[in-house]
Scaffold this motif. Structure first.
Motif, PDB file in Angstrom:
ATOM      1  N   SER A 265      31.022  -2.560  84.667  1.00  0.00           N
ATOM      2  CA  SER A 265      31.055  -1.125  84.383  1.00  0.00           C
ATOM      3  C   SER A 265      32.365  -0.753  83.713  1.00  0.00           C
ATOM      4  CB  SER A 265      30.882  -0.305  85.670  1.00  0.00           C
ATOM      5  OG  SER A 265      31.954  -0.554  86.570  1.00  0.00           O
ATOM      6  N   ILE A 266      32.341   0.390  83.059  1.00  0.00           N
ATOM      7  CA  ILE A 266      33.527   0.989  82.441  1.00  0.00           C
ATOM      8  C   ILE A 266      33.921   2.215  83.256  1.00  0.00           C
ATOM      9  CG2 ILE A 266      34.472   2.089  80.369  1.00  0.00           C
ATOM     10  CD1 ILE A 266      33.870  -0.855  79.993  1.00  0.00           C
ATOM     11  N   GLU A 267      35.201   2.339  83.531  1.00  0.00           N
ATOM     12  CA  GLU A 267      35.729   3.526  84.217  1.00  0.00           C
ATOM     13  C   GLU A 267      36.816   4.140  83.340  1.00  0.00           C
ATOM     14  OE1 GLU A 267      38.686   4.205  87.925  1.00  0.00           O
ATOM     15  OE2 GLU A 267      36.834   3.126  88.420  1.00  0.00           O
ATOM     16  N   LEU A 352      49.922  17.580  77.075  1.00  0.00           N
ATOM     17  CA  LEU A 352      50.053  16.172  76.713  1.00  0.00           C
ATOM     18  C   LEU A 352      48.980  15.396  77.468  1.00  0.00           C
ATOM     19  CD1 LEU A 352      53.948  15.803  76.997  1.00  0.00           C
ATOM     20  CD2 LEU A 352      52.627  15.973  74.880  1.00  0.00           C
ATOM     21  N   GLY A 353      48.571  14.242  76.945  1.00  0.00           N
ATOM     22  CA  GLY A 353      47.495  13.531  77.604  1.00  0.00           C
ATOM     23  C   GLY A 353      47.504  12.039  77.376  1.00  0.00           C
ATOM     24  N   LEU A 354      46.752  11.356  78.244  1.00  0.00           N
ATOM     25  CA  LEU A 354      46.642   9.899  78.231  1.00  0.00           C
ATOM     26  C   LEU A 354      45.224   9.529  78.661  1.00  0.00           C
ATOM     27  CD1 LEU A 354      48.310   7.079  78.265  1.00  0.00           C
ATOM     28  CD2 LEU A 354      48.390   7.432  80.736  1.00  0.00           C
ATOM     29  N   ILE A 355      44.654   8.515  78.006  1.00  0.00           N
ATOM     30  CA  ILE A 355      43.363   7.972  78.398  1.00  0.00           C
ATOM     31  C   ILE A 355      43.575   6.603  79.047  1.00  0.00           C
ATOM     32  CG2 ILE A 355      41.168   7.032  77.578  1.00  0.00           C
ATOM     33  CD1 ILE A 355      41.084   9.957  77.501  1.00  0.00           C
ATOM     34  N   GLN A 356      43.011   6.427  80.245  1.00  0.00           N
ATOM     35  CA  GLN A 356      43.041   5.138  80.937  1.00  0.00           C
ATOM     36  C   GLN A 356      41.619   4.585  80.986  1.00  0.00           C
ATOM     37  OE1 GLN A 356      44.923   4.468  85.038  1.00  0.00           O
ATOM     38  NE2 GLN A 356      42.748   4.520  85.556  1.00  0.00           N
ATOM     39  N   THR A 357      41.442   3.336  80.554  1.00  0.00           N
ATOM     40  CA  THR A 357      40.131   2.694  80.573  1.00  0.00           C
ATOM     41  C   THR A 357      40.212   1.402  81.375  1.00  0.00           C
ATOM     42  OG1 THR A 357      39.695   3.578  78.356  1.00  0.00           O
ATOM     43  CG2 THR A 357      38.219   1.865  79.167  1.00  0.00           C
ATOM     44  N   LEU A 358      39.330   1.273  82.369  1.00  0.00           N
ATOM     45  CA  LEU A 358      39.248   0.072  83.190  1.00  0.00           C
ATOM     46  C   LEU A 358      37.900  -0.605  82.948  1.00  0.00           C
ATOM     47  CD1 LEU A 358      40.562   1.446  86.630  1.00  0.00           C
ATOM     48  CD2 LEU A 358      41.894   0.493  84.742  1.00  0.00           C
ATOM     49  N   GLU A 359      37.918  -1.916  82.782  1.00  0.00           N
ATOM     50  CA  GLU A 359      36.694  -2.696  82.690  1.00  0.00           C
ATOM     51  C   GLU A 359      36.529  -3.474  83.992  1.00  0.00           C
ATOM     52  OE1 GLU A 359      36.432  -5.117  79.221  1.00  0.00           O
ATOM     53  OE2 GLU A 359      36.913  -3.466  77.835  1.00  0.00           O
ATOM     54  N   ARG A 360      35.402  -3.235  84.672  1.00  0.00           N
ATOM     55  CA  ARG A 360      35.141  -3.875  85.968  1.00  0.00           C
ATOM     56  C   ARG A 360      34.034  -4.919  85.830  1.00  0.00           C
ATOM     57  NH1 ARG A 360      37.521  -1.173  90.249  1.00  0.00           N
ATOM     58  NH2 ARG A 360      38.350   0.918  89.782  1.00  0.00           N
TER      59      ARG A 360
END
Length: 388
Positions: A265-267, A352-360
């Protein structure tokens, strides 16, 4: 050839004007010279995310979940010592900034923003690095600095700025930096982990100040002294963010025969913060409308509210967007607003912003992670920040 090129450009421009088409003009913030430049060293750094704790690794033992490094270069127009036995000394002040209730994106009520600050002595051409793990011993080597004031929350953002020996903020556009965020993969005993990195956001001192000049206090600061980010103290930042995102949800391996089998999954998490902050006092919420796009140019909207800083997974309230909408797409915000008082009035806010992507994997363990800073619309939003 050069003459023909010039004549062609003149003729083309004349045609555009005759058709009523204006030539592109620089953004107002760039033309007026008050907007900060995220590609140049700054006097003030923003790290949008830290998280406390440690990860266990087979290769290096215990490491912090969040590690920061800051390098000091010689500012343009300044003569700096190149003698390591007599370096040009620089003093930094840093603050961990926390929201009181964990910093979600659905907090629409006024709340208090707290901080813990500390000093970092360094020199031009040097690099300092440290973690957010607190008192826990980690393996960052003998040259890592010891942070005397660890964060008083599990997650938040970090700001760092240059000060003189009396603690006054000064213009010294010399700071660059980055953060490494780590995640344990499975149980800590296995010693497996992943890591991702993002660059700090630099903000320069006012273009009207010389390197080494004291940053003036803002004219109207509220209950505490504050610095202006409007081109008179520090350069300004903007009130809109935009970027590309990987939408969250299950992943599958091809070929899907006879039936699709989920392999992981992607989070994806959105992190937002504002510099419209008065530390240690009650702050109004910041409201922002967010628009998501997909490959078919369809749009979906959501709204977020946070105090000082917030983060939320895209597949959860209040954002509620998954990969049923698209595999990848765009994120763009409307202008952020401070709600003062709630439900009655509003004023423009910085964002201001940031994108965090986790691959599980199929077990839910994180196997890859990556981070990207969000872009802006080049329209400055003046604000004040009450630094401790």
């Amino acid at each position: 050839m050069k003459t023909l090129t010039v004549l062609w450009m003149v003729a083309f421009t004349s045609t555009l004007l005759a058709l009523g088409v204006a030539a592109p003009a620089p953004a107002w913030g760039q033309a007026s010279g008050i907007l900060s430049d995220s590609q140049e060293p700054g006097s003030f750094l923003v790290f949008p995310k830290f998280q406390t704790g440690t990860v266990n690794t087979n290769e290096e033992g215990l490491l912090p979940r969040s590690e920061f490094e800051i390098s000091v270069v010689c500012p343009n127009g300044v003569t700096c010592s190149q003698d390591p036995t007599n370096p040009t000394r620089v003093l930094l002040k840093a603050a961990w900034v926390c929201g009181r209730f964990g910093g979600d994106l659905d907090n629409a009520f006024p709340d208090q923003c707290n901080e813990t600050n500390f000093l970092i002595p360094t020199t031009v051409n040097a690099t300092v690095y440290f973690g957010a793990q607190g008192a826990t011993a980690v393996n960052l080597g003998p040259k890592a600095i010891s942070v005397p004031a660890p964060p008083n929350c599990n997650r938040g953002f970090l700001v760092v700025w240059v000060v003189d020996t009396f603690g006054n903020a000064i213009k010294y556009d010399a700071l660059i930096g980055d953060a490494v965020l780590r995640t344990q993969t499975g149980g800590s005993a296995a010693g497996l982990s992943t890591a991702g990195q993002y660059n700090a956001i630099p903000i320069q001192g006012s273009a009207s100040l010389n390197q080494g000049d004291q940053i003036p206090l803002a004219g109207t600061t509220g209950p505490d002294p504050a610095f202006a980010f409007d081109g008179t103290g520090y350069q300004a930042i903007t009130g809109k963010v935009k970027g590309s995102v990987r939408y969250p949800g299950p992943t599958f391996q091809l070929p899907n025969v006879p039936m699709p089998v989920q392999t992981g999954s992607i989070e994806t998490t959105l992190v937002l913060l504002t510099l419209d902050v008065h530390i240690g006092t009650i702050n109004p919420p910041t409201h922002v409308d967010i628009f998501f796009g997909n490959e078919a140019e369809q749009l979906r909207s959501a709204s977020a509210n946070f105090v000082c800083r917030g983060e939320a997974r895209l597949d959860r309230t209040p954002l509620n967007v998954t990969n049923t909408f698209g595999r990848k797409g765009s994120l763009e915000s409307a202008a952020a607003e401070r709600i003062i008082p709630p439900g009655v009035g509003s004023s423009p806010a910085t964002l201001l912003g940031l994108i965090q992507t986790l691959e599980r994997n199929a077990n839910g363990d994180v196997v890859r992670e990556y981070y990207s800073l969000l872009s802006n619309d080049s329209v400055p939003v003046p604000t004040t920040f009450s630094a401790p």
